[in-house]
Design an enzyme around this catalytic site. Sequence first.
Site, mmCIF file in Angstrom:
data_model
loop_
_atom_site.group_PDB
_atom_site.id
_atom_site.type_symbol
_atom_site.label_atom_id
_atom_site.label_comp_id
_atom_site.label_asym_id
_atom_site.label_seq_id
_atom_site.Cartn_x
_atom_site.Cartn_y
_atom_site.Cartn_z
ATOM 1 N N HIS A 90 62.366 -26.288 59.541
ATOM 2 C CA HIS A 90 61.211 -26.891 58.858
ATOM 3 C C HIS A 90 61.574 -27.098 57.383
ATOM 4 O O HIS A 90 62.371 -26.330 56.827
ATOM 5 C CB HIS A 90 59.991 -25.965 58.993
ATOM 6 C CG HIS A 90 58.725 -26.615 58.542
ATOM 7 N ND1 HIS A 90 58.377 -26.724 57.215
ATOM 8 C CD2 HIS A 90 57.739 -27.220 59.242
ATOM 9 C CE1 HIS A 90 57.231 -27.374 57.120
ATOM 10 N NE2 HIS A 90 56.815 -27.689 58.335
ATOM 11 N N GLU A 138 59.319 -35.217 59.627
ATOM 12 C CA GLU A 138 58.330 -34.870 58.606
ATOM 13 C C GLU A 138 58.871 -35.217 57.228
ATOM 14 O O GLU A 138 59.722 -34.487 56.699
ATOM 15 C CB GLU A 138 58.037 -33.360 58.628
ATOM 16 C CG GLU A 138 57.315 -32.884 59.850
ATOM 17 C CD GLU A 138 56.506 -31.619 59.566
ATOM 18 O OE1 GLU A 138 55.359 -31.563 60.006
ATOM 19 O OE2 GLU A 138 57.015 -30.710 58.886
#
Length: 218
Positions: A90, A138
């Site tokens: 992430h 993302e």
Amino acid sequence: MGEGLLFFINFKAYAESTSANALKILRGIERESIPTERIVIVLNPLDSLMETKITKFIQSAEPLDPGPFTGHVPIGILKEYGYSGVMLNHSEHRIEREKIGMSVAMATRMGLRTIVCAADLKEIEGIRDFNPDFIAYEPPELIGGDVSVSTAKPQIIEAAVELLKGTSSKLVVGAGIKSRDDVRISRTLGAQGVLVASGVVKSPNPIRVIAEMMEEVV
Ligand code: G3P
């Protein structure tokens, strides 16, 4: 987890979605008539023992067997906690490429699903070789903001769909997703999942927001 769009909710480390508040959101979802087979909760490692029928992923873990590791979260013990999968790389927890490959391989061997995050097309291309179950696009600058990936980066989403054609990895998109429109647009562009955090957990009524967005999860 079923076929169709998947709805990943990353609880991050927000006060609103850890400890007792994490449990409150989980129980709230379970009480509503929401199709939970399409939901994946991505939990903070501190909330590992939370029991739920909703599919649980952990926010990060390392390619380690159980053993003498202090302060680490070995992939080798995740199943003991009822996890179905692990999130890797992430934007808020980046790891080296080599470690991504080792982690995906180990998790897959152990029967765990993997979702690997990528900030751009180049990174998606690099991660594709490892065959994770999901690759989450993302753009870091949109994370936690008001503009969604689906409205700001439609061409990149379409290009990512192309990049993953013919692979076994499904494309998930995240950053700034806050409404059912964002979910619908993501789906229309070809995404197979959405990844949401603040839009749900920081809202005054997370369960209502989830229920609304889930109407587009078809
Ligand atoms: O992992 C999901 C995340 O990074 C997106 O965050 O707050 O923009 O929905 P948010």
